[in-house]
Design a protein around this motif. Structure first.
Motif, PDB file in Angstrom:
ATOM      1  N   GLU A 466       0.840  -1.193   0.000  1.00 27.94           N
ATOM      2  CA  GLU A 466       0.000   0.000   0.000  1.00 27.94           C
ATOM      3  C   GLU A 466       0.869   1.236   0.000  1.00 27.94           C
ATOM      4  O   GLU A 466       2.010   1.210   0.466  1.00 27.94           O
ATOM      5  CB  GLU A 466      -0.913   0.023   1.243  1.00 27.94           C
ATOM      6  N   CYS A 468       0.760   4.985   1.598  1.00 23.28           N
ATOM      7  CA  CYS A 468       0.043   5.779   2.597  1.00 23.28           C
ATOM      8  C   CYS A 468       0.668   7.160   2.719  1.00 23.28           C
ATOM      9  O   CYS A 468       1.884   7.319   2.625  1.00 23.28           O
ATOM     10  CB  CYS A 468       0.100   5.100   3.967  1.00 23.28           C
ATOM     11  N   SER A 550      -4.495   6.497   5.649  1.00 24.07           N
ATOM     12  CA  SER A 550      -3.521   5.975   6.622  1.00 24.07           C
ATOM     13  C   SER A 550      -2.323   6.910   6.771  1.00 24.07           C
ATOM     14  O   SER A 550      -1.174   6.479   6.822  1.00 24.07           O
ATOM     15  CB  SER A 550      -3.064   4.565   6.216  1.00 24.07           C
ATOM     16  N   PRO A 640       3.564   0.255   3.527  1.00 27.42           N
ATOM     17  CA  PRO A 640       3.325  -0.994   4.269  1.00 27.42           C
ATOM     18  C   PRO A 640       3.038  -2.129   3.300  1.00 27.42           C
ATOM     19  O   PRO A 640       2.586  -1.910   2.171  1.00 27.42           O
ATOM     20  CB  PRO A 640       2.096  -0.660   5.118  1.00 27.42           C
ATOM     21  N   ASP A 666       1.659  -8.470   8.534  1.00 32.98           N
ATOM     22  CA  ASP A 666       1.845  -7.138   7.958  1.00 32.98           C
ATOM     23  C   ASP A 666       3.164  -6.538   8.407  1.00 32.98           C
ATOM     24  O   ASP A 666       3.624  -6.768   9.537  1.00 32.98           O
ATOM     25  CB  ASP A 666       0.719  -6.203   8.402  1.00 32.98           C
ATOM     26  N   PHE A 668       4.331  -2.929   9.084  1.00 33.14           N
ATOM     27  CA  PHE A 668       3.936  -1.537   9.252  1.00 33.14           C
ATOM     28  C   PHE A 668       5.091  -0.662   9.707  1.00 33.14           C
ATOM     29  O   PHE A 668       4.878   0.438  10.212  1.00 33.14           O
ATOM     30  CB  PHE A 668       2.799  -1.441  10.278  1.00 33.14           C
ATOM     31  N   VAL A 681      -6.310  -3.583  11.962  1.00 33.92           N
ATOM     32  CA  VAL A 681      -6.264  -4.685  10.993  1.00 33.92           C
ATOM     33  C   VAL A 681      -7.530  -5.518  11.084  1.00 33.92           C
ATOM     34  O   VAL A 681      -8.119  -5.895  10.058  1.00 33.92           O
ATOM     35  CB  VAL A 681      -5.004  -5.546  11.218  1.00 33.92           C
ATOM     36  N   HIS A 728       2.416  -8.494  13.292  1.00 32.93           N
ATOM     37  CA  HIS A 728       3.124  -7.377  12.661  1.00 32.93           C
ATOM     38  C   HIS A 728       4.549  -7.276  13.201  1.00 32.93           C
ATOM     39  O   HIS A 728       5.079  -6.200  13.446  1.00 32.93           O
ATOM     40  CB  HIS A 728       2.367  -6.053  12.874  1.00 32.93           C
ATOM     41  N   CYS A 744      -1.374   1.827   8.762  1.00 39.16           N
ATOM     42  CA  CYS A 744      -1.950   0.507   9.029  1.00 39.16           C
ATOM     43  C   CYS A 744      -3.460   0.458   8.866  1.00 39.16           C
ATOM     44  O   CYS A 744      -4.046  -0.624   8.855  1.00 39.16           O
ATOM     45  CB  CYS A 744      -1.581   0.041  10.437  1.00 39.16           C
ATOM     46  N   ALA A 747      -4.951  -1.540   5.607  1.00 38.46           N
ATOM     47  CA  ALA A 747      -4.319  -2.779   5.160  1.00 38.46           C
ATOM     48  C   ALA A 747      -5.301  -3.947   5.081  1.00 38.46           C
ATOM     49  O   ALA A 747      -5.353  -4.667   4.085  1.00 38.46           O
ATOM     50  CB  ALA A 747      -3.154  -3.132   6.095  1.00 38.46           C
TER      51      ALA A 747
END
Length: 789
Positions: A466, A468, A550, A640, A666, A668, A681, A728, A744, A747
């Protein structure tokens, strides 16, 4: 051992004390003296010429003060779009006027036509029924492919073929991508729909406008993710109110998911009415109104082609998307399907050639804008679905195919062919963590057990990346953004050592009051309870871009860090003077200043007192007081990434899908509060599962929204969701913000839909049903029909 203080601690959310005890203060809790109530007359047809709006009978009804129509708002501008897109031919997008109240035409069911203001909401509602509206029906524009054919009706007469713009990204790649796909040993093609959604936050929208004729001050209370942006758009572009005369206040906000970023018709109408009537005016949306007035999300139709060599190496990717804008351009409706989507088409992979084409289409439906993830879920869904199909066609394990094409740790920083540069990541490590926490080694045994019970079991895997925190402002400005994407914070220290953080962000459930305090507490070494966080009031916070995408901790939190650094630097000067030491020798830890190599100390509280009672103070160097402001404009997105696994069971008799297991790993970057991250999440996965299995906005052939209530729009319930396994621990800190954090909040909504759909298809194929694709929502009827061939 887990931390119990500052960054990395799972501090309990301080907000929850008031929320769980019923002491939250939401916009609808506010009632002003002399307040009037508003109710909107809305279009009941999707498309038509507005021939007559007769308000006389309604205006004469008990308690009614005024009935406003478009004619009353001639001096007001239309609602602006915040991002101008230039098409692939170098032309600016079409920007038809978005009127506050319908002018000349109605363009979707639910469009406001008149605004009735009365003493009570019941009187306003009764009077609204007496407003006579005459509309000459026109054929509605609903199907995107038909809309852009050039042969049908037009939503806006000035927009040929209903096409807002035809966007190519990156246009220089186009010919090379076409050639690579022509010559590739293998090309996987998939056509898919990303279904239209309604955000459905717990708290519907509310607006209360209050004009004070004695001072010329305007105050607007509303449910918003971005009060400063609302002040700018409404004041400068619609009603012509100087910013210093317009205060926007967003108290507690009960969820948003993107739907409360935008400037809405109702907010402008309330403020206009308050100015005219010299009384506060309040409007509160019903849930039924929300379905036809809140901005919708997603709604893409895409053809995607992935070229591979015989070993499964990705060679090129090409997409062609029709993106529904609805009836009007919303605040960021133009950037959601373009730069927030096209820049993510590389995913976690080293695909050397990528070309993304997006045609945005006006239709007679509710306007479409950002919804949790805003473009990134759409990109991830396309990519991760076509990869799974390619794996099946080539006979390669889908996990192995992804791993072969990952960007590797030694490749960072990695410049993608879609104009972004990933700074850090370790996608293989995250995937390994997923394999561990999801117990994928035990999947085949679980599949056999399901088969023994007469059920089909499938495993779906997805990896995602992603972007952000849109950044930096100078770049996005070149791409058409009409606002900056910095954020800001002011830190004010009191004489006794406590302090107030005034942030330009605005929480709507994320826990900023807790996490921002943790950051400052860590930096100074004081208790988190000594720190108050203030947001959501333009009169008491510096200009910021709110909370979306995010960005809050990465951008807003970085502004808090920079302001706190300024505080610490000044406090060190004062401490050095008090201890008769060189500033360079002074350290701050655990709330105490010390001089290196000595036993000299001074407490944080004593330094703060000296700043405000400057009897012994370096006046020749410093002003008294301890307050600083910082603006932070990020150098890049944060990126992320993660890997998700879903296991489903399907009842072959009914097509019913049940999610049995779900795991999410994940990255992050650095994590401020693990408990809050886990909650974010969890919520995102729930919404992603909702899209994958249940949720869908459906219009009939007349443009009527037939899924306009919870009787027809299927929201996920607790019984639809498994207990997730979330991790994470794989952290590659961001290299370009002071906290090393990555976003985060979105996600889960990005990674879960393709994992669910991939799992369903794996289950069907394991049961002998050769099915390449099922569009979301993967309902029992769709699954059953697919099994019938």
């Amino acid at each position: 051992m887990p931390k119990d203080f500052g960054i990395g601690a799972s501090s309990k959310r301080r907000e929850d004390v008031r929320f769980l005890t019923g002491k939250g203060r939401y916009t609808d809790d506010i009632n002003l003296q002399g307040q009037l109530h508003g109710y909107f007359v809305r279009s009941e047809v999707a498309h038509g010429m507005l021939k007559r709006v007769a308000t006389e009978a309604a205006a004469a009804m008990p308690g009614v003060h005024r009935v406003f129509t478009a004619a009353d708002l001639e001096s007001a501008g239309g609602l602006p779009c915040g991002w101008q897109i230039t098409d692939r031919f170098g032309n600016p997008m079409h920007e038809p006027k978005h009127p506050v109240l319908a002018e000349g035409k109605v363009r979707h069911v639910g469009e406001p036509i008149a605004f009735v203001v009365a003493d009570t909401v019941e009187q306003a509602r009764d009077a609204a029924e007496a407003v006579e509206v005459e509309i000459e029906d026109l054929p509605p524009v609903l199907d995107m492919k038909a809309a852009v054919s050039g042969d049908g009706p037009l939503v806006h007469d000035e927009v040929p073929a209903n096409l807002c713009f035809d966007w190519g990204f990156v246009e220089d790649n186009r010919d090379a991508v076409d050639e690579a796909i022509r010559n590739a040993p293998h090309v996987t093609t998939l056509e898919l729909v990303n279904n239209r959604l309604v955000a459905n936050p717990m708290e519907p929208r509310v607006a209360i406008a209050d004009f004070d004729a004695s001072t010329g001050d305007h105050t607007l209370y509303l449910t918003s993710q971005n009060p400063h942006l609302i002040r700018l758009l409404m004041g400068a572009f619609v009603l012509g109110i100087p910013e210093h005369k317009l205060r926007v206040v967003a108290p507690d906000v009960g969820g948003a998911f993107g739907s409360k970023i935008f400037l809405y018709n109702e907010e402008v109408a309330c403020m206009f009415a308050s100015i005219q009537l010299r009384r506060p005016v309040k409007w509160a949306s019903t849930r039924s109104e929300a379905f036809v007035s809140d901005k919708h999300g997603r709604d893409h139709v895409t053809k995607i082609e992935l070229a591979l060599d015989d070993d499964g190496t990705f060679l090129a990717l090409r997409t062609d998307t029709l993106a529904n804008l609805g009836a009007y351009l919303s605040t960021i409706g133009s950037v959601t399907p373009t730069y927030l989507h096209g820049t993510l088409m590389a995913g976690n992979y080293k695909t050397p050639l990528i070309y993304v084409n997006v045609r945005t289409v006006f239709t007679n439906t509710v306007p479409v804008d950002a919804y949790r993830g805003a473009g990134r879920p759409e990109a991830t869904y396309q990519l991760e679905r076509v990869i799974d199909k390619a794996a099946r066609e080539l006979g390669i394990d889908p996990i192995e195919l992804r791993r072969r094409n990952f960007v590797q740790p030694e490749d960072f920083p990695y410049a993608t062919p879609v104009a972004v540069e990933y700074d850090t990541g370790d996608y293989g490590a995250v995937l390994d963590k997923l394999i561990e926490i999801a117990d994928l080694a035990g999947f085949e045994a679980r599949r056999k057990q399901s088969e023994a019970n007469g059920l089909l079991r499938g495993l779906g895997v997805n990896t995602y990346i992603e972007a952000c925190g849109i950044a930096p402002s100078n770049l996005v400005g070149q791409l058409g953004a009409r606002a900056g994407f910095y954020d800001s914070a002011t830190v004010r220290v009191n004489a006794t050592g406590g302090l107030v953080v005034m942030a330009g962000t605005k929480a709507h459930g994320q826990g900023h009051e807790t996490t921002f305090a943790q950051v400052v507490a860590e930096m100074i070494g004081i208790d988190e309870t000594m720190i108050e966080v203030v947001q959501g009031d333009t009169a008491h916070t510096p200009m910021g871009m709110g909370s979306s995408g995010s960005r809050s901790i990465a951008v807003g939190g970085s502004a808090v860090v920079r302001a706190t650094e300024k505080i610490i630097n000044k406090a060190k000067k004062i401490a050095a003077h008090l201890m008769e030491a060189a500033e360079a020798d002074v350290d701050l830890a655990d709330g105490t200043f010390t001089v290196a190599g000595t036993d000299k100390t001074v407490a944080w509280g004593d330094v703060c007192l000296a700043a405000y009672v400057p009897h012994n103070y370096p006046l020749e160097d410093l002003e008294p007081g301890l307050e600083e402001t910082a603006f932070y404009d990020p150098a890049n997105f944060t990126f992320p990434a993660g890997a998700y696994a879903c296991e489903v069971e399907i009842d072959p008799e009914t097509g019913k899908v049940r999610i049995d297991r779900f795991a999410a790993a994940d990255d992050f970057g650095n994590v401020i509060n693990p408990m809050i991250v886990e909650g974010q999440v969890h919520g995102g996965i729930a919404q992603g599962i909702g899209q994958a299995l249940l949720e869908n906005c459906a219009y009939d052939e007349n443009g009527q929204l037939i899924s306009a209530s919870y009787m027809d729009y299927a929201m996920p319930r607790a019984s639809d969701l498994p207990m997730y396994v979330v991790d994470h621990s794989c952290q590659t800190p961001c290299t370009h913000n002071p906290l090393g954090v990555k976003g985060c909040g979105e996600a889960g909504a990005i990674g879960s839909p393709p994992a669910v759909v991939n799992a369903v298809l794996d289950a069907l194929n394991s049961g002998g049903h050769k099915v390449d694709h099922i569009d979301m929502p993967v309902s029992p009827s769709r699954v059953w029909q697919a099994m019938q061939g």
